[in-house]
Enzyme design. Structure first.
Site, PDB file in Angstrom:
ATOM      1  N   GLU A 150     -71.491  45.960 -18.745  1.00 33.94           N
ATOM      2  CA  GLU A 150     -71.997  44.876 -17.887  1.00 33.94           C
ATOM      3  C   GLU A 150     -72.455  43.767 -18.819  1.00 33.94           C
ATOM      4  O   GLU A 150     -73.554  43.831 -19.370  1.00 33.94           O
ATOM      5  CB  GLU A 150     -73.158  45.391 -17.022  1.00 33.94           C
ATOM      6  CG  GLU A 150     -72.766  46.453 -16.002  1.00 33.94           C
ATOM      7  CD  GLU A 150     -72.047  45.878 -14.786  1.00 33.94           C
ATOM      8  OE1 GLU A 150     -72.143  44.658 -14.555  1.00 33.94           O
ATOM      9  OE2 GLU A 150     -71.386  46.641 -14.072  1.00 33.94           O
ATOM     10  N   CYS A 184     -78.367  37.304 -15.868  1.00 35.44           N
ATOM     11  CA  CYS A 184     -76.963  37.323 -16.303  1.00 35.44           C
ATOM     12  C   CYS A 184     -76.067  36.496 -15.393  1.00 35.44           C
ATOM     13  O   CYS A 184     -75.066  35.942 -15.839  1.00 35.44           O
ATOM     14  CB  CYS A 184     -76.457  38.755 -16.376  1.00 35.44           C
ATOM     15  SG  CYS A 184     -76.615  39.654 -14.836  1.00 35.44           S
TER      16      CYS A 184
HETATM   17  P1  NAD Z   1     -80.899  43.241 -25.802  1.00 36.61           P
HETATM   18  O1  NAD Z   1     -81.086  42.495 -27.064  1.00 36.61           O
HETATM   19  O2  NAD Z   1     -82.060  43.889 -25.153  1.00 36.61           O
HETATM   20  O3  NAD Z   1     -79.756  44.334 -26.091  1.00 36.61           O
HETATM   21  C1  NAD Z   1     -79.318  45.222 -25.094  1.00 36.61           C
HETATM   22  C2  NAD Z   1     -79.376  46.643 -25.607  1.00 36.61           C
HETATM   23  O4  NAD Z   1     -78.506  46.788 -26.716  1.00 36.61           O
HETATM   24  C3  NAD Z   1     -80.772  47.034 -26.071  1.00 36.61           C
HETATM   25  O5  NAD Z   1     -81.110  48.282 -25.512  1.00 36.61           O
HETATM   26  C4  NAD Z   1     -80.634  47.097 -27.572  1.00 36.61           C
HETATM   27  O6  NAD Z   1     -81.465  48.053 -28.167  1.00 36.61           O
HETATM   28  C5  NAD Z   1     -79.186  47.445 -27.770  1.00 36.61           C
HETATM   29  N1  NAD Z   1     -78.649  46.957 -29.041  1.00 36.61           N
HETATM   30  C6  NAD Z   1     -78.892  45.755 -29.610  1.00 36.61           C
HETATM   31  N2  NAD Z   1     -78.201  45.643 -30.763  1.00 36.61           N
HETATM   32  C7  NAD Z   1     -77.535  46.805 -30.933  1.00 36.61           C
HETATM   33  C8  NAD Z   1     -76.650  47.321 -31.934  1.00 36.61           C
HETATM   34  N3  NAD Z   1     -76.329  46.600 -33.016  1.00 36.61           N
HETATM   35  N4  NAD Z   1     -76.142  48.547 -31.764  1.00 36.61           N
HETATM   36  C9  NAD Z   1     -76.457  49.287 -30.686  1.00 36.61           C
HETATM   37  N5  NAD Z   1     -77.293  48.853 -29.700  1.00 36.61           N
HETATM   38  C10 NAD Z   1     -77.821  47.647 -29.824  1.00 36.61           C
HETATM   39  O7  NAD Z   1     -80.287  42.345 -24.674  1.00 36.61           O
HETATM   40  P2  NAD Z   1     -79.219  41.167 -24.760  1.00 36.61           P
HETATM   41  O8  NAD Z   1     -77.906  41.694 -25.201  1.00 36.61           O
HETATM   42  O9  NAD Z   1     -79.801  39.976 -25.415  1.00 36.61           O
HETATM   43  O10 NAD Z   1     -79.132  40.860 -23.185  1.00 36.61           O
HETATM   44  C11 NAD Z   1     -78.743  39.647 -22.706  1.00 36.61           C
HETATM   45  C12 NAD Z   1     -77.272  39.683 -22.350  1.00 36.61           C
HETATM   46  O11 NAD Z   1     -77.042  40.684 -21.377  1.00 36.61           O
HETATM   47  C13 NAD Z   1     -76.786  38.387 -21.741  1.00 36.61           C
HETATM   48  O12 NAD Z   1     -75.504  38.092 -22.239  1.00 36.61           O
HETATM   49  C14 NAD Z   1     -76.717  38.712 -20.257  1.00 36.61           C
HETATM   50  O13 NAD Z   1     -75.809  37.921 -19.543  1.00 36.61           O
HETATM   51  C15 NAD Z   1     -76.302  40.142 -20.299  1.00 36.61           C
HETATM   52  N6  NAD Z   1     -76.692  40.820 -19.067  1.00 36.61           N
HETATM   53  C16 NAD Z   1     -75.724  41.290 -18.252  1.00 36.61           C
HETATM   54  C17 NAD Z   1     -76.075  41.891 -17.057  1.00 36.61           C
HETATM   55  C18 NAD Z   1     -75.033  42.412 -16.121  1.00 36.61           C
HETATM   56  O14 NAD Z   1     -75.399  43.113 -15.196  1.00 36.61           O
HETATM   57  N7  NAD Z   1     -73.756  42.129 -16.322  1.00 36.61           N
HETATM   58  C19 NAD Z   1     -77.413  42.023 -16.707  1.00 36.61           C
HETATM   59  C20 NAD Z   1     -78.381  41.537 -17.581  1.00 36.61           C
HETATM   60  C21 NAD Z   1     -78.012  40.942 -18.761  1.00 36.61           C
END
Ligand code: NAD
Length: 400
Positions: A150, A184
């Site tokens: 997602e 998102c």
């Molecule tokens: P975040 O930084 O919290 O990362 C998400 C998860 O990935 C965390 O649990 C983190 O620990 C893990 N993570 C981070 N780096 C990692 C790595 N190198 N290896 C393994 N795991 C790792 O959140 P984010 O990515 O900044 O979230 C924002 C993004 O998520 C935006 O692009 C948003 O659009 C998207 N999003 C999508 C949805 C959806 O339902 N499609 C919902 C919410 C957010």
């Protein structure tokens, strides 16, 4: 409404429908296999790993968990370390409600998630950005583990010339500035028909005042930016724009991580604001001369998670629906499609793969085992050798 209400509604919906979802589904059997019955048995996948981001830190853990548990799986939950207080609260609360061998919380950041991903899971459900999505998918590939991703992206809003501007302004402002744009499926940018751009900006300006008062910093309904890294990224995007084009907001306060609801007009398609998902309270407005130009603009970019079209003209709405690809769409609305259990939620292309919510969540975490059951009382010899001419004739007919 968004962080607690949606997962709570999802749990209620799953409880209501679980009995019927769990039943093996009877399907018809082709003549060539008769006599027999055919059924699809829903099997749990096993142990699933749920990795969540910070922007709806409860919803994006518990709403996913509902589907996983409904389908009969156990789960390891990895809340985001960025929303560390919520992560700790979940780690504290989950053991009060679930056996530890059914649901476990793993807290931590990159090292912990990397170790977690080295384990063998039966499904990995990841919500977050596409860069990490690729890391998750590569780790999953080592064990042939299926994934749901997602992800995000730049969700466009197309505003047609034939439109109820007041309603459009209210619905765009609501979807964009909820959670200070850290959603998102928040409208990322607006493609406004040139003839309505000015009026739309005026209507959005007064809507922002209606919603958040003359100083949104004082509003109890206006959120803050999650951390300083994102604050600096967002204010950096605003600073790169010409001051004269920042027609609403633009002010910020690093000590409270406040960024005013901000609208920027005359944005260049090549600007930093248009290079990546904004994920904050900054709304660029670009103008187009017709629906075709808006469609081309969208199609030149990655497939978005959501697309919004505001128009009273059904033909133009239909044109956009047929000629663009996105995870989901709202016509004359923003964000609302996420709240329907009957509309599977997910992305396509760069915005993700797989979908969930309602029955789609159950299906995501289920393997439908195909079962054919043939009685032994009669055993037609048609399928067995020797394949005489007569048998061949009959089989050919049956397979038609
Ligand atoms: P975040 O930084 O919290 O990362 C998400 C998860 O990935 C965390 O649990 C983190 O620990 C893990 N993570 C981070 N780096 C990692 C790595 N190198 N290896 C393994 N795991 C790792 O959140 P984010 O990515 O900044 O979230 C924002 C993004 O998520 C935006 O692009 C948003 O659009 C998207 N999003 C999508 C949805 C959806 O339902 N499609 C919902 C919410 C957010």
């Amino acid at each position: 409404m968004a962080d607690l209400g949606l997962p709570s509604a999802e749990a209620g919906y799953a409880l209501k429908h679980l009995k019927s979802w769990m039943k093996p589904q009877r399907v018809s059997t082709p003549l060539s296999s008769q006599p027999a019955t055919s059924k699809r048995y829903p099997d749990p996948l096993g142990v699933v790993c749920i990795i969540a981001p910070w922007n709806y830190p409860v919803q994006l853990v518990l709403q996913v968990l509902t589907g996983a548990l409904a389908a009969g799986n156990t789960a390891a939950l990895k809340p985001s370390e960025v929303s560390s207080a919520t992560s700790a609260a979940l780690a504290d609360a989950i053991p009060d409600y679930f056996d530890s061998d059914a649901v476990a919380v793993v807290e931590g950041g990159v090292p912990e998630t990397t170790t977690l991903l080295e384990q063998r899971f039966d499904h990995i459900f990841y919500t977050g950005n596409g860069t990490v999505g690729r890391i998750v998918m590569a780790a999953a590939a080592k064990n042939l583990t299926p994934v749901t991703l997602e992800l995000g992206g730049k969700s466009p809003v197309i505003v047609d010339r034939d439109v109820d501007l007041d309603v459009a302004a209210r619905r765009i402002v609501w979807g964009k500035f909820m959670n200070a744009g850290q959603t998102c499926i928040a409208p990322d940018y607006v493609l406004a028909h040139r003839s309505v751009e000015g009026e739309l900006i005026d209507a959005m300006r007064s809507t922002i005042e209606d919603f958040y008062g003359s100083d949104p910093a004082d509003s109890a309904d206006y959120a803050r930016i999650i951390d300083e890294r994102h604050f600096d990224r967002l204010t950096g995007l605003i600073e790169k724009e010409d001051d004269a084009n920042v027609v609403v907001g633009g002010d910020s306060d690093r000590s409270t991580r406040y960024i005013a609801p901000t609208i920027v007009r005359d944005v260049d398609a090549d600007s930093a604001l248009m290079a990546a998902e904004i994920f904050g309270p900054v709304l660029p407005i670009l103008t187009v001369d017709d629906t075709h130009e808006a469609i081309e603009f969208v199609n030149e970019r990655d497939k978005p998670l959501a697309l919004y079209i505001f128009s009273k003209d059904n033909d133009r709405v239909e044109q956009v629906l047929r000629q663009t690809s996105s995870g989901g769409v709202c016509v004359n609305a923003t964000v609302m499609h996420v709240s329907s259990a009957n509309l599977p939620f997910g992305g396509v292309g760069e915005s993700g793969m797989g979908a969930y919510h309602g029955k789609a969540s159950f299906d995501t975490f289920t393997h439908y085992k195909s079962v054919m059951n043939r009685p032994t009382m009669i055993d037609p010899s048609m399928m067995y050798p020797p394949y005489t001419k007569t048998k061949q004739k009959i089989v050919r007919k049956l397979l038609k």
